[in-house]
Motif scaffolding. Structure first.
Motif, short mmCIF file in Angstrom:
data_model
loop_
_atom_site.label_atom_id
_atom_site.label_comp_id
_atom_site.label_asym_id
_atom_site.label_seq_id
_atom_site.Cartn_x
_atom_site.Cartn_y
_atom_site.Cartn_z
N GLU A 18 5.81 6.33 0.36
CA GLU A 18 6.50 5.06 0.23
C GLU A 18 5.52 3.93 -0.05
O GLU A 18 4.32 4.04 0.23
CB GLU A 18 7.23 4.71 1.54
N ASP A 19 6.05 2.85 -0.57
CA ASP A 19 5.31 1.59 -0.60
C ASP A 19 5.59 0.86 0.70
O ASP A 19 6.76 0.64 1.06
CB ASP A 19 5.75 0.73 -1.79
N ARG A 20 4.53 0.50 1.40
CA ARG A 20 4.65 -0.25 2.65
C ARG A 20 3.85 -1.54 2.53
O ARG A 20 2.86 -1.60 1.79
CB ARG A 20 4.08 0.59 3.83
N PRO A 21 4.23 -2.59 3.28
CA PRO A 21 3.43 -3.81 3.26
C PRO A 21 2.00 -3.52 3.72
O PRO A 21 1.78 -2.77 4.68
CB PRO A 21 4.16 -4.72 4.25
N MET A 76 0.85 -1.19 0.00
CA MET A 76 0.00 0.00 0.00
C MET A 76 0.89 1.24 0.00
O MET A 76 2.07 1.19 0.36
CB MET A 76 -0.91 0.02 1.22
N LYS A 77 0.30 2.38 -0.40
CA LYS A 77 0.98 3.66 -0.34
C LYS A 77 0.82 4.25 1.06
O LYS A 77 -0.24 4.16 1.67
CB LYS A 77 0.41 4.63 -1.37
N ALA A 78 1.89 4.87 1.56
CA ALA A 78 1.86 5.50 2.87
C ALA A 78 2.78 6.71 2.86
O ALA A 78 3.84 6.71 2.22
CB ALA A 78 2.31 4.52 3.96
N VAL A 79 2.36 7.76 3.57
CA VAL A 79 3.20 8.93 3.77
C VAL A 79 3.97 8.72 5.07
O VAL A 79 3.37 8.54 6.13
CB VAL A 79 2.36 10.22 3.83
N VAL A 80 5.30 8.72 4.97
CA VAL A 80 6.15 8.40 6.11
C VAL A 80 7.04 9.59 6.45
O VAL A 80 7.71 10.14 5.56
CB VAL A 80 7.03 7.16 5.80
N CYS A 81 7.04 9.96 7.73
CA CYS A 81 7.99 10.95 8.21
C CYS A 81 9.22 10.17 8.70
O CYS A 81 9.21 9.58 9.78
CB CYS A 81 7.40 11.80 9.32
N ARG A 82 10.26 10.12 7.86
CA ARG A 82 11.44 9.32 8.18
C ARG A 82 12.24 9.92 9.33
O ARG A 82 12.81 9.22 10.16
CB ARG A 82 12.33 9.22 6.95
N SER A 83 12.29 11.25 9.34
CA SER A 83 12.99 12.01 10.37
C SER A 83 12.48 13.44 10.25
O SER A 83 11.78 13.78 9.28
CB SER A 83 14.51 11.94 10.15
#
Length: 338
Positions: free
Chosen positions: A15-18, A1-8
């Motif tokens: 990103e693509d996430r499971p 699935m697509k997800a908006v990720v705050c990496r830092s």
């Protein structure tokens, strides 16, 4: 699935996430429809949240549709829902006393665990409330408004009580709206002429502009020197919270809606001579979610005026970063996911 990720801090990406696994007993899988962007999300992006581990999928103001359920879940596939993002343990002293909103081991979606800026999310079924006729766009606004509704319920102000809401951001505006619905006589105080202009012209509130004079003088003038019966502070500003004690009338109530990291200091003689009531208000309960949803359905909440900005999941990294600094005209932004 697509997800908006705050990496830092400052690093927000799509990103693509499971995809989530099948829901466990008592849980449900929800296709996310809309997500409101909260001040907390901006703080996470800026690196200002004190108790957050990166990377994190943000998002806790959520609506969606049930697409799969675990055993023992009494929700229909296709049911539109509002998500209560406060996951409680059900066993601690607060939960046993019917206050899961301040659970000792609370986990908030998008803060303590990954949230809903993504296409699908697993949620305990007890945290899913049927939208009951609300559009999914409107349902995503229920959580942020429930914060103010809960604070107003905690205050137990009597109809007609002279009321001051400090802070004209989304939480302060929500608090003011539900104080008005409760019959209180509401005035908004802020330092921003733009936000106060919106509150006056679009929502019809009386206002005090803290940038145009000493606030204690403005309060005295507005109350004939008596102070306000009920004061809500929704600023998240330590100095504002400490100053708010002086705005309360004798026999009045101060409700701290926002949270600050610092210790709060106040004059004990001033506090005691007023016989003030000091109340902390945290998150919200099912009753508050239900009250907000009913108020939206009956037209008492001007949501069309409050939701000023919209974006998509793909455009969220760009837009959230921009809105962190470009606040002019911004009240509430909503991500359209589904």
């Amino acid at each position: 699935m697509k997800a908006v990720v705050c990496r830092s801090p400052g690093d927000l990406v799509l990103e693509d996430r499971p995809a989530p696994d099948a829901p466990a007993p008592g849980w449900a899988l929800v296709a996310v429809s809309h997500v409101g962007i909260c001040g907390t999300d901006y703080h996470i992006f800026e690196g200002k949240h004190p108790f957050l581990a990166y990377p994190r999928i943000m998002g806790h103001e959520v609506s969606g549709t049930v697409i799969e359920t675990g055993d023992g879940v009494d929700l229909a596939i296709g049911e539109p829902v509002v998500i209560n993002p406060y996951l409680s343990c059900g066993k601690c002293i607060a939960c046993r006393h019917g206050k899961p909103n301040c659970c000792v081991r609370i986990e908030v979606l998008g803060v303590h665990r990954d949230g809903a800026m993504c296409e699908r999310i697993l949620v305990p079924a007890q945290n899913l409330y049927p939208a009951n006729g609300l559009s999914l766009a409107d349902a995503a606004a229920v959580e942020f408004l429930a914060i103010g509704a809960h604070a107003v319920r905690r205050a137990q102000g009597q109809p007609g009580a002279r009321t001051l809401v400090i802070g004209a951001g989304p939480i302060g505006l929500g608090t003011a709206i539900f104080a008005h619905i409760a019959g209180l006589d509401v005035t908004l105080l802020d330092m921003s002429s733009e936000r106060l202009g919106f509150a006056a012209s679009e929502l019809g509130f009386q206002t005090l502009n803290g940038s145009r004079g000493a606030v204690p003088d403005l309060v005295r003038q507005a109350t004939a020197g008596e102070g306000f019966d009920v004061v809500f502070d929704a600023t998240g500003n330590t100095q504002s919270v400490q100053s708010a004690f002086a705005h309360v009338a004798h026999g009045g109530t101060l409700v701290l809606v926002s949270v600050v990291k610092d210790d709060i200091a106040f004059s004990d003689p001033e506090f005691h001579k007023r016989e003030m009531t000091l109340i902390g208000s945290r998150n919200a309960l099912r009753a508050d979610f239900d009250h907000v949803a009913a108020s939206i359905r009956n037209g008492a909440v001007p949501l069309a005026k409050l939701v000023t900005h919209r974006t998509t999941l793909a455009d969220t990294p760009r837009d959230l970063a921009r809105w962190t600094h470009e606040k002019s005209g911004l009240i509430k932004a909503v991500i359209e996911v589904g």
